[in-house]
Design a protein around this motif. Structure first.
Motif, short mmCIF file in Angstrom:
data_model
loop_
_atom_site.label_atom_id
_atom_site.label_comp_id
_atom_site.label_asym_id
_atom_site.label_seq_id
_atom_site.Cartn_x
_atom_site.Cartn_y
_atom_site.Cartn_z
N VAL A 132 0.94 -1.27 0.12
CA VAL A 132 -0.08 0.08 -0.03
C VAL A 132 0.68 1.03 -0.14
O VAL A 132 0.69 2.31 -0.55
CB VAL A 132 -1.02 0.01 1.22
N SER A 133 2.11 1.13 0.67
CA SER A 133 2.99 2.34 0.66
C SER A 133 3.34 2.67 -0.40
O SER A 133 3.74 4.02 -0.97
CB SER A 133 3.99 1.92 1.68
N VAL A 134 3.82 1.74 -1.31
CA VAL A 134 4.47 2.30 -2.70
C VAL A 134 3.21 2.40 -3.67
O VAL A 134 3.73 3.10 -4.77
CB VAL A 134 5.42 0.91 -3.17
N LEU A 136 0.10 3.68 -2.98
CA LEU A 136 -0.54 4.87 -2.57
C LEU A 136 0.20 5.39 -1.45
O LEU A 136 -0.18 5.64 -0.28
CB LEU A 136 -2.10 4.25 -1.81
N PRO A 137 1.39 6.17 -1.76
CA PRO A 137 2.06 6.83 -0.84
C PRO A 137 1.46 7.96 -0.06
O PRO A 137 1.77 8.24 1.25
CB PRO A 137 3.18 7.24 -1.70
N LEU A 138 0.31 8.66 -0.51
CA LEU A 138 -0.09 9.84 0.12
C LEU A 138 -1.37 9.53 0.95
O LEU A 138 -1.51 10.25 1.71
CB LEU A 138 -0.85 10.72 -1.11
N LYS A 139 -1.62 8.23 0.69
CA LYS A 139 -2.67 7.82 1.73
C LYS A 139 -2.35 6.68 2.72
O LYS A 139 -3.22 6.48 4.02
CB LYS A 139 -3.82 7.21 1.12
N ILE A 226 5.03 -4.68 -5.08
CA ILE A 226 6.02 -3.90 -4.54
C ILE A 226 7.15 -3.83 -5.70
O ILE A 226 7.69 -2.86 -6.19
CB ILE A 226 6.67 -4.38 -3.42
N ILE A 227 7.49 -5.15 -6.21
CA ILE A 227 8.66 -5.13 -7.33
C ILE A 227 8.12 -4.47 -8.60
O ILE A 227 9.20 -3.55 -8.99
CB ILE A 227 9.11 -6.67 -7.28
N THR A 259 13.57 0.22 2.71
CA THR A 259 12.46 -0.54 3.61
C THR A 259 11.68 -1.60 2.70
O THR A 259 11.60 -2.76 3.23
CB THR A 259 11.46 0.42 4.25
N SER A 260 11.36 -1.27 1.46
CA SER A 260 10.40 -2.23 0.87
C SER A 260 11.25 -3.29 0.17
O SER A 260 10.77 -4.50 0.33
CB SER A 260 10.04 -1.51 -0.62
N VAL A 261 12.56 -2.78 0.10
CA VAL A 261 13.44 -4.27 -0.54
C VAL A 261 13.81 -5.01 0.63
O VAL A 261 13.78 -6.25 0.54
CB VAL A 261 14.85 -3.62 -1.11
#
Length: 347
Positions: A132-134, A136-139, A226-227, A259-261
């Motif tokens: 969700v972070s990657v 929808l980064p604004l939400k 994410i990838i 962080t995602s990786v």
């Protein structure tokens, strides 16, 4: 057939025998030697991880989730240590006053399964949150505040306790003294009640099969998204980095991407290490020859020594991933080690 029943009735199983030397070797090597060493190091590593995140102050949601994961991994490793010791070939061949595998099932195997499933769902949740972070980064801040993440992790610990319901809350089993005419001795053992078969079968289908595969599905889908998202933004990232000096490029990887990786790596380790155990459980459900009393049951049981070892590895290596991929974790760890070293020198 529930796996606890396999443990409890292993000695009475009529199946094609495996050479005792081979069986004892892998049992000892996988569980009592390698599993114990990795497990002890893993417990120390997870305690260090919790201390590290505590030092950081739980400033972001990731540290909260990974702390919950470390707590669950400690529980899994502690119960796995007990299991490894109790099922060693020497103890299992002794004439004991209690049914060894009954005690193992109640005090070690079921609790270990509980913590493994908690760790799996927390890993899946961490992957989903990062997905969700990657995307929808604004939400993401609105959807996943620290309070929300804390509540979700606590609920996972609570809801997964349904795994223990059949054994501890529905009173499907009870401990009784049973006379064994083969040895002319009375043993303290576990006895199933009348309602045990149905309840344990439903629990097996739900928790031992459905939950793990749901966890794998969420984790895999989140990791793939994410990838894909990270690659789609690669040109933009490169454009930002290209404006910096050559010296800055070596540490130009954005925090969010690092962080995602890191979480994708943890998720992949989880999938690789846990799928074999789920595959064995699935095989037991559909291949009758592998079930209790089947001709290949001993082979299936031997496979568990390898899958248990992989579970131990999964619960132990997270600290290495954090140290390698998280600058904040590495810096805090180095500060902690310096303090410990300075304290030792003073003494």
């Amino acid at each position: 057939m529930n796996i606890s029943q396999i443990l409890i009735n292993q000695k009475t199983t009529k199946s094609i025998p495996i050479n005792s030397l081979i069986s004892d070797f892998f049992n000892t090597f996988n569980l009592l030697i390698v599993g114990e060493v990795i497990g002890i190091l893993g417990i120390i590593g997870n305690v260090f991880t919790i201390r590290n995140f505590y030092k950081q102050g739980f400033r972001d949601t990731v540290s909260v989730t990974l702390t919950a994961l470390a707590l669950s991994d400690i529980g899994a490793l502690v119960t796995q240590q007990g299991y490894n010791i109790m099922v060693n070939p020497w103890l299992s061949k002794m004439d004991l006053d209690f049914a060894l595998y009954s005690m193992v099932a109640v005090f070690f195997f079921y609790p270990n399964g509980y913590f493994i499933r908690v760790s799996g769902l927390i890993t899946a949740f961490a992957s989903f949150e990062r997905c969700v972070s990657v995307t929808l980064p604004l939400k993401v801040r609105l959807l996943f505040s620290r309070k929300v993440v804390l509540i979700v992790n606590v609920l996972i610990f609570f809801l997964v306790s349904i795994y223990l319901f059949p054994l501890y809350y529905f009173y499907c089993v009870q401990f009784v003294y049973v006379f064994n005419p083969l040895t002319n001795r009375t043993l303290y053992t576990l006895k199933y009640r009348e309602n045990a078969d149905i309840v344990l079968h439903v629990s097996y289908l739900l928790v031992d099969l459905a939950v793990p595969y749901f966890t794998f599905l969420v984790t895999i889908v989140s990791a793939v998204v994410i990838i894909v998202q990270l690659r789609s933004k690669a040109k933009w990232r490169s454009a930002v980095v290209s404006g910096k000096t050559q010296g800055e490029k070596s540490d130009a990887l954005p925090k969010e991407k690092r962080t995602s990786v890191m979480l994708v790596t943890v998720s992949l380790i989880f999938i690789v290490c846990l799928i074999p155990h789920s595959a064995v459980l699935t095989a037991l459900s559909f291949v009758k020859e592998l079930k209790l009393g089947g001709p290949y049951f001993n082979i299936a049981f031997l496979c568990y020594t390898f899958t248990f070892l992989m579970e131990t590895i999964n619960c132990s290596v997270s600290i290495l991933v954090y140290y390698k991929m998280s600058t904040k974790f590495r810096t805090t760890a180095q500060e902690m080690l310096k303090v410990c070293k300075g304290t030792d020198l003073k003494h």
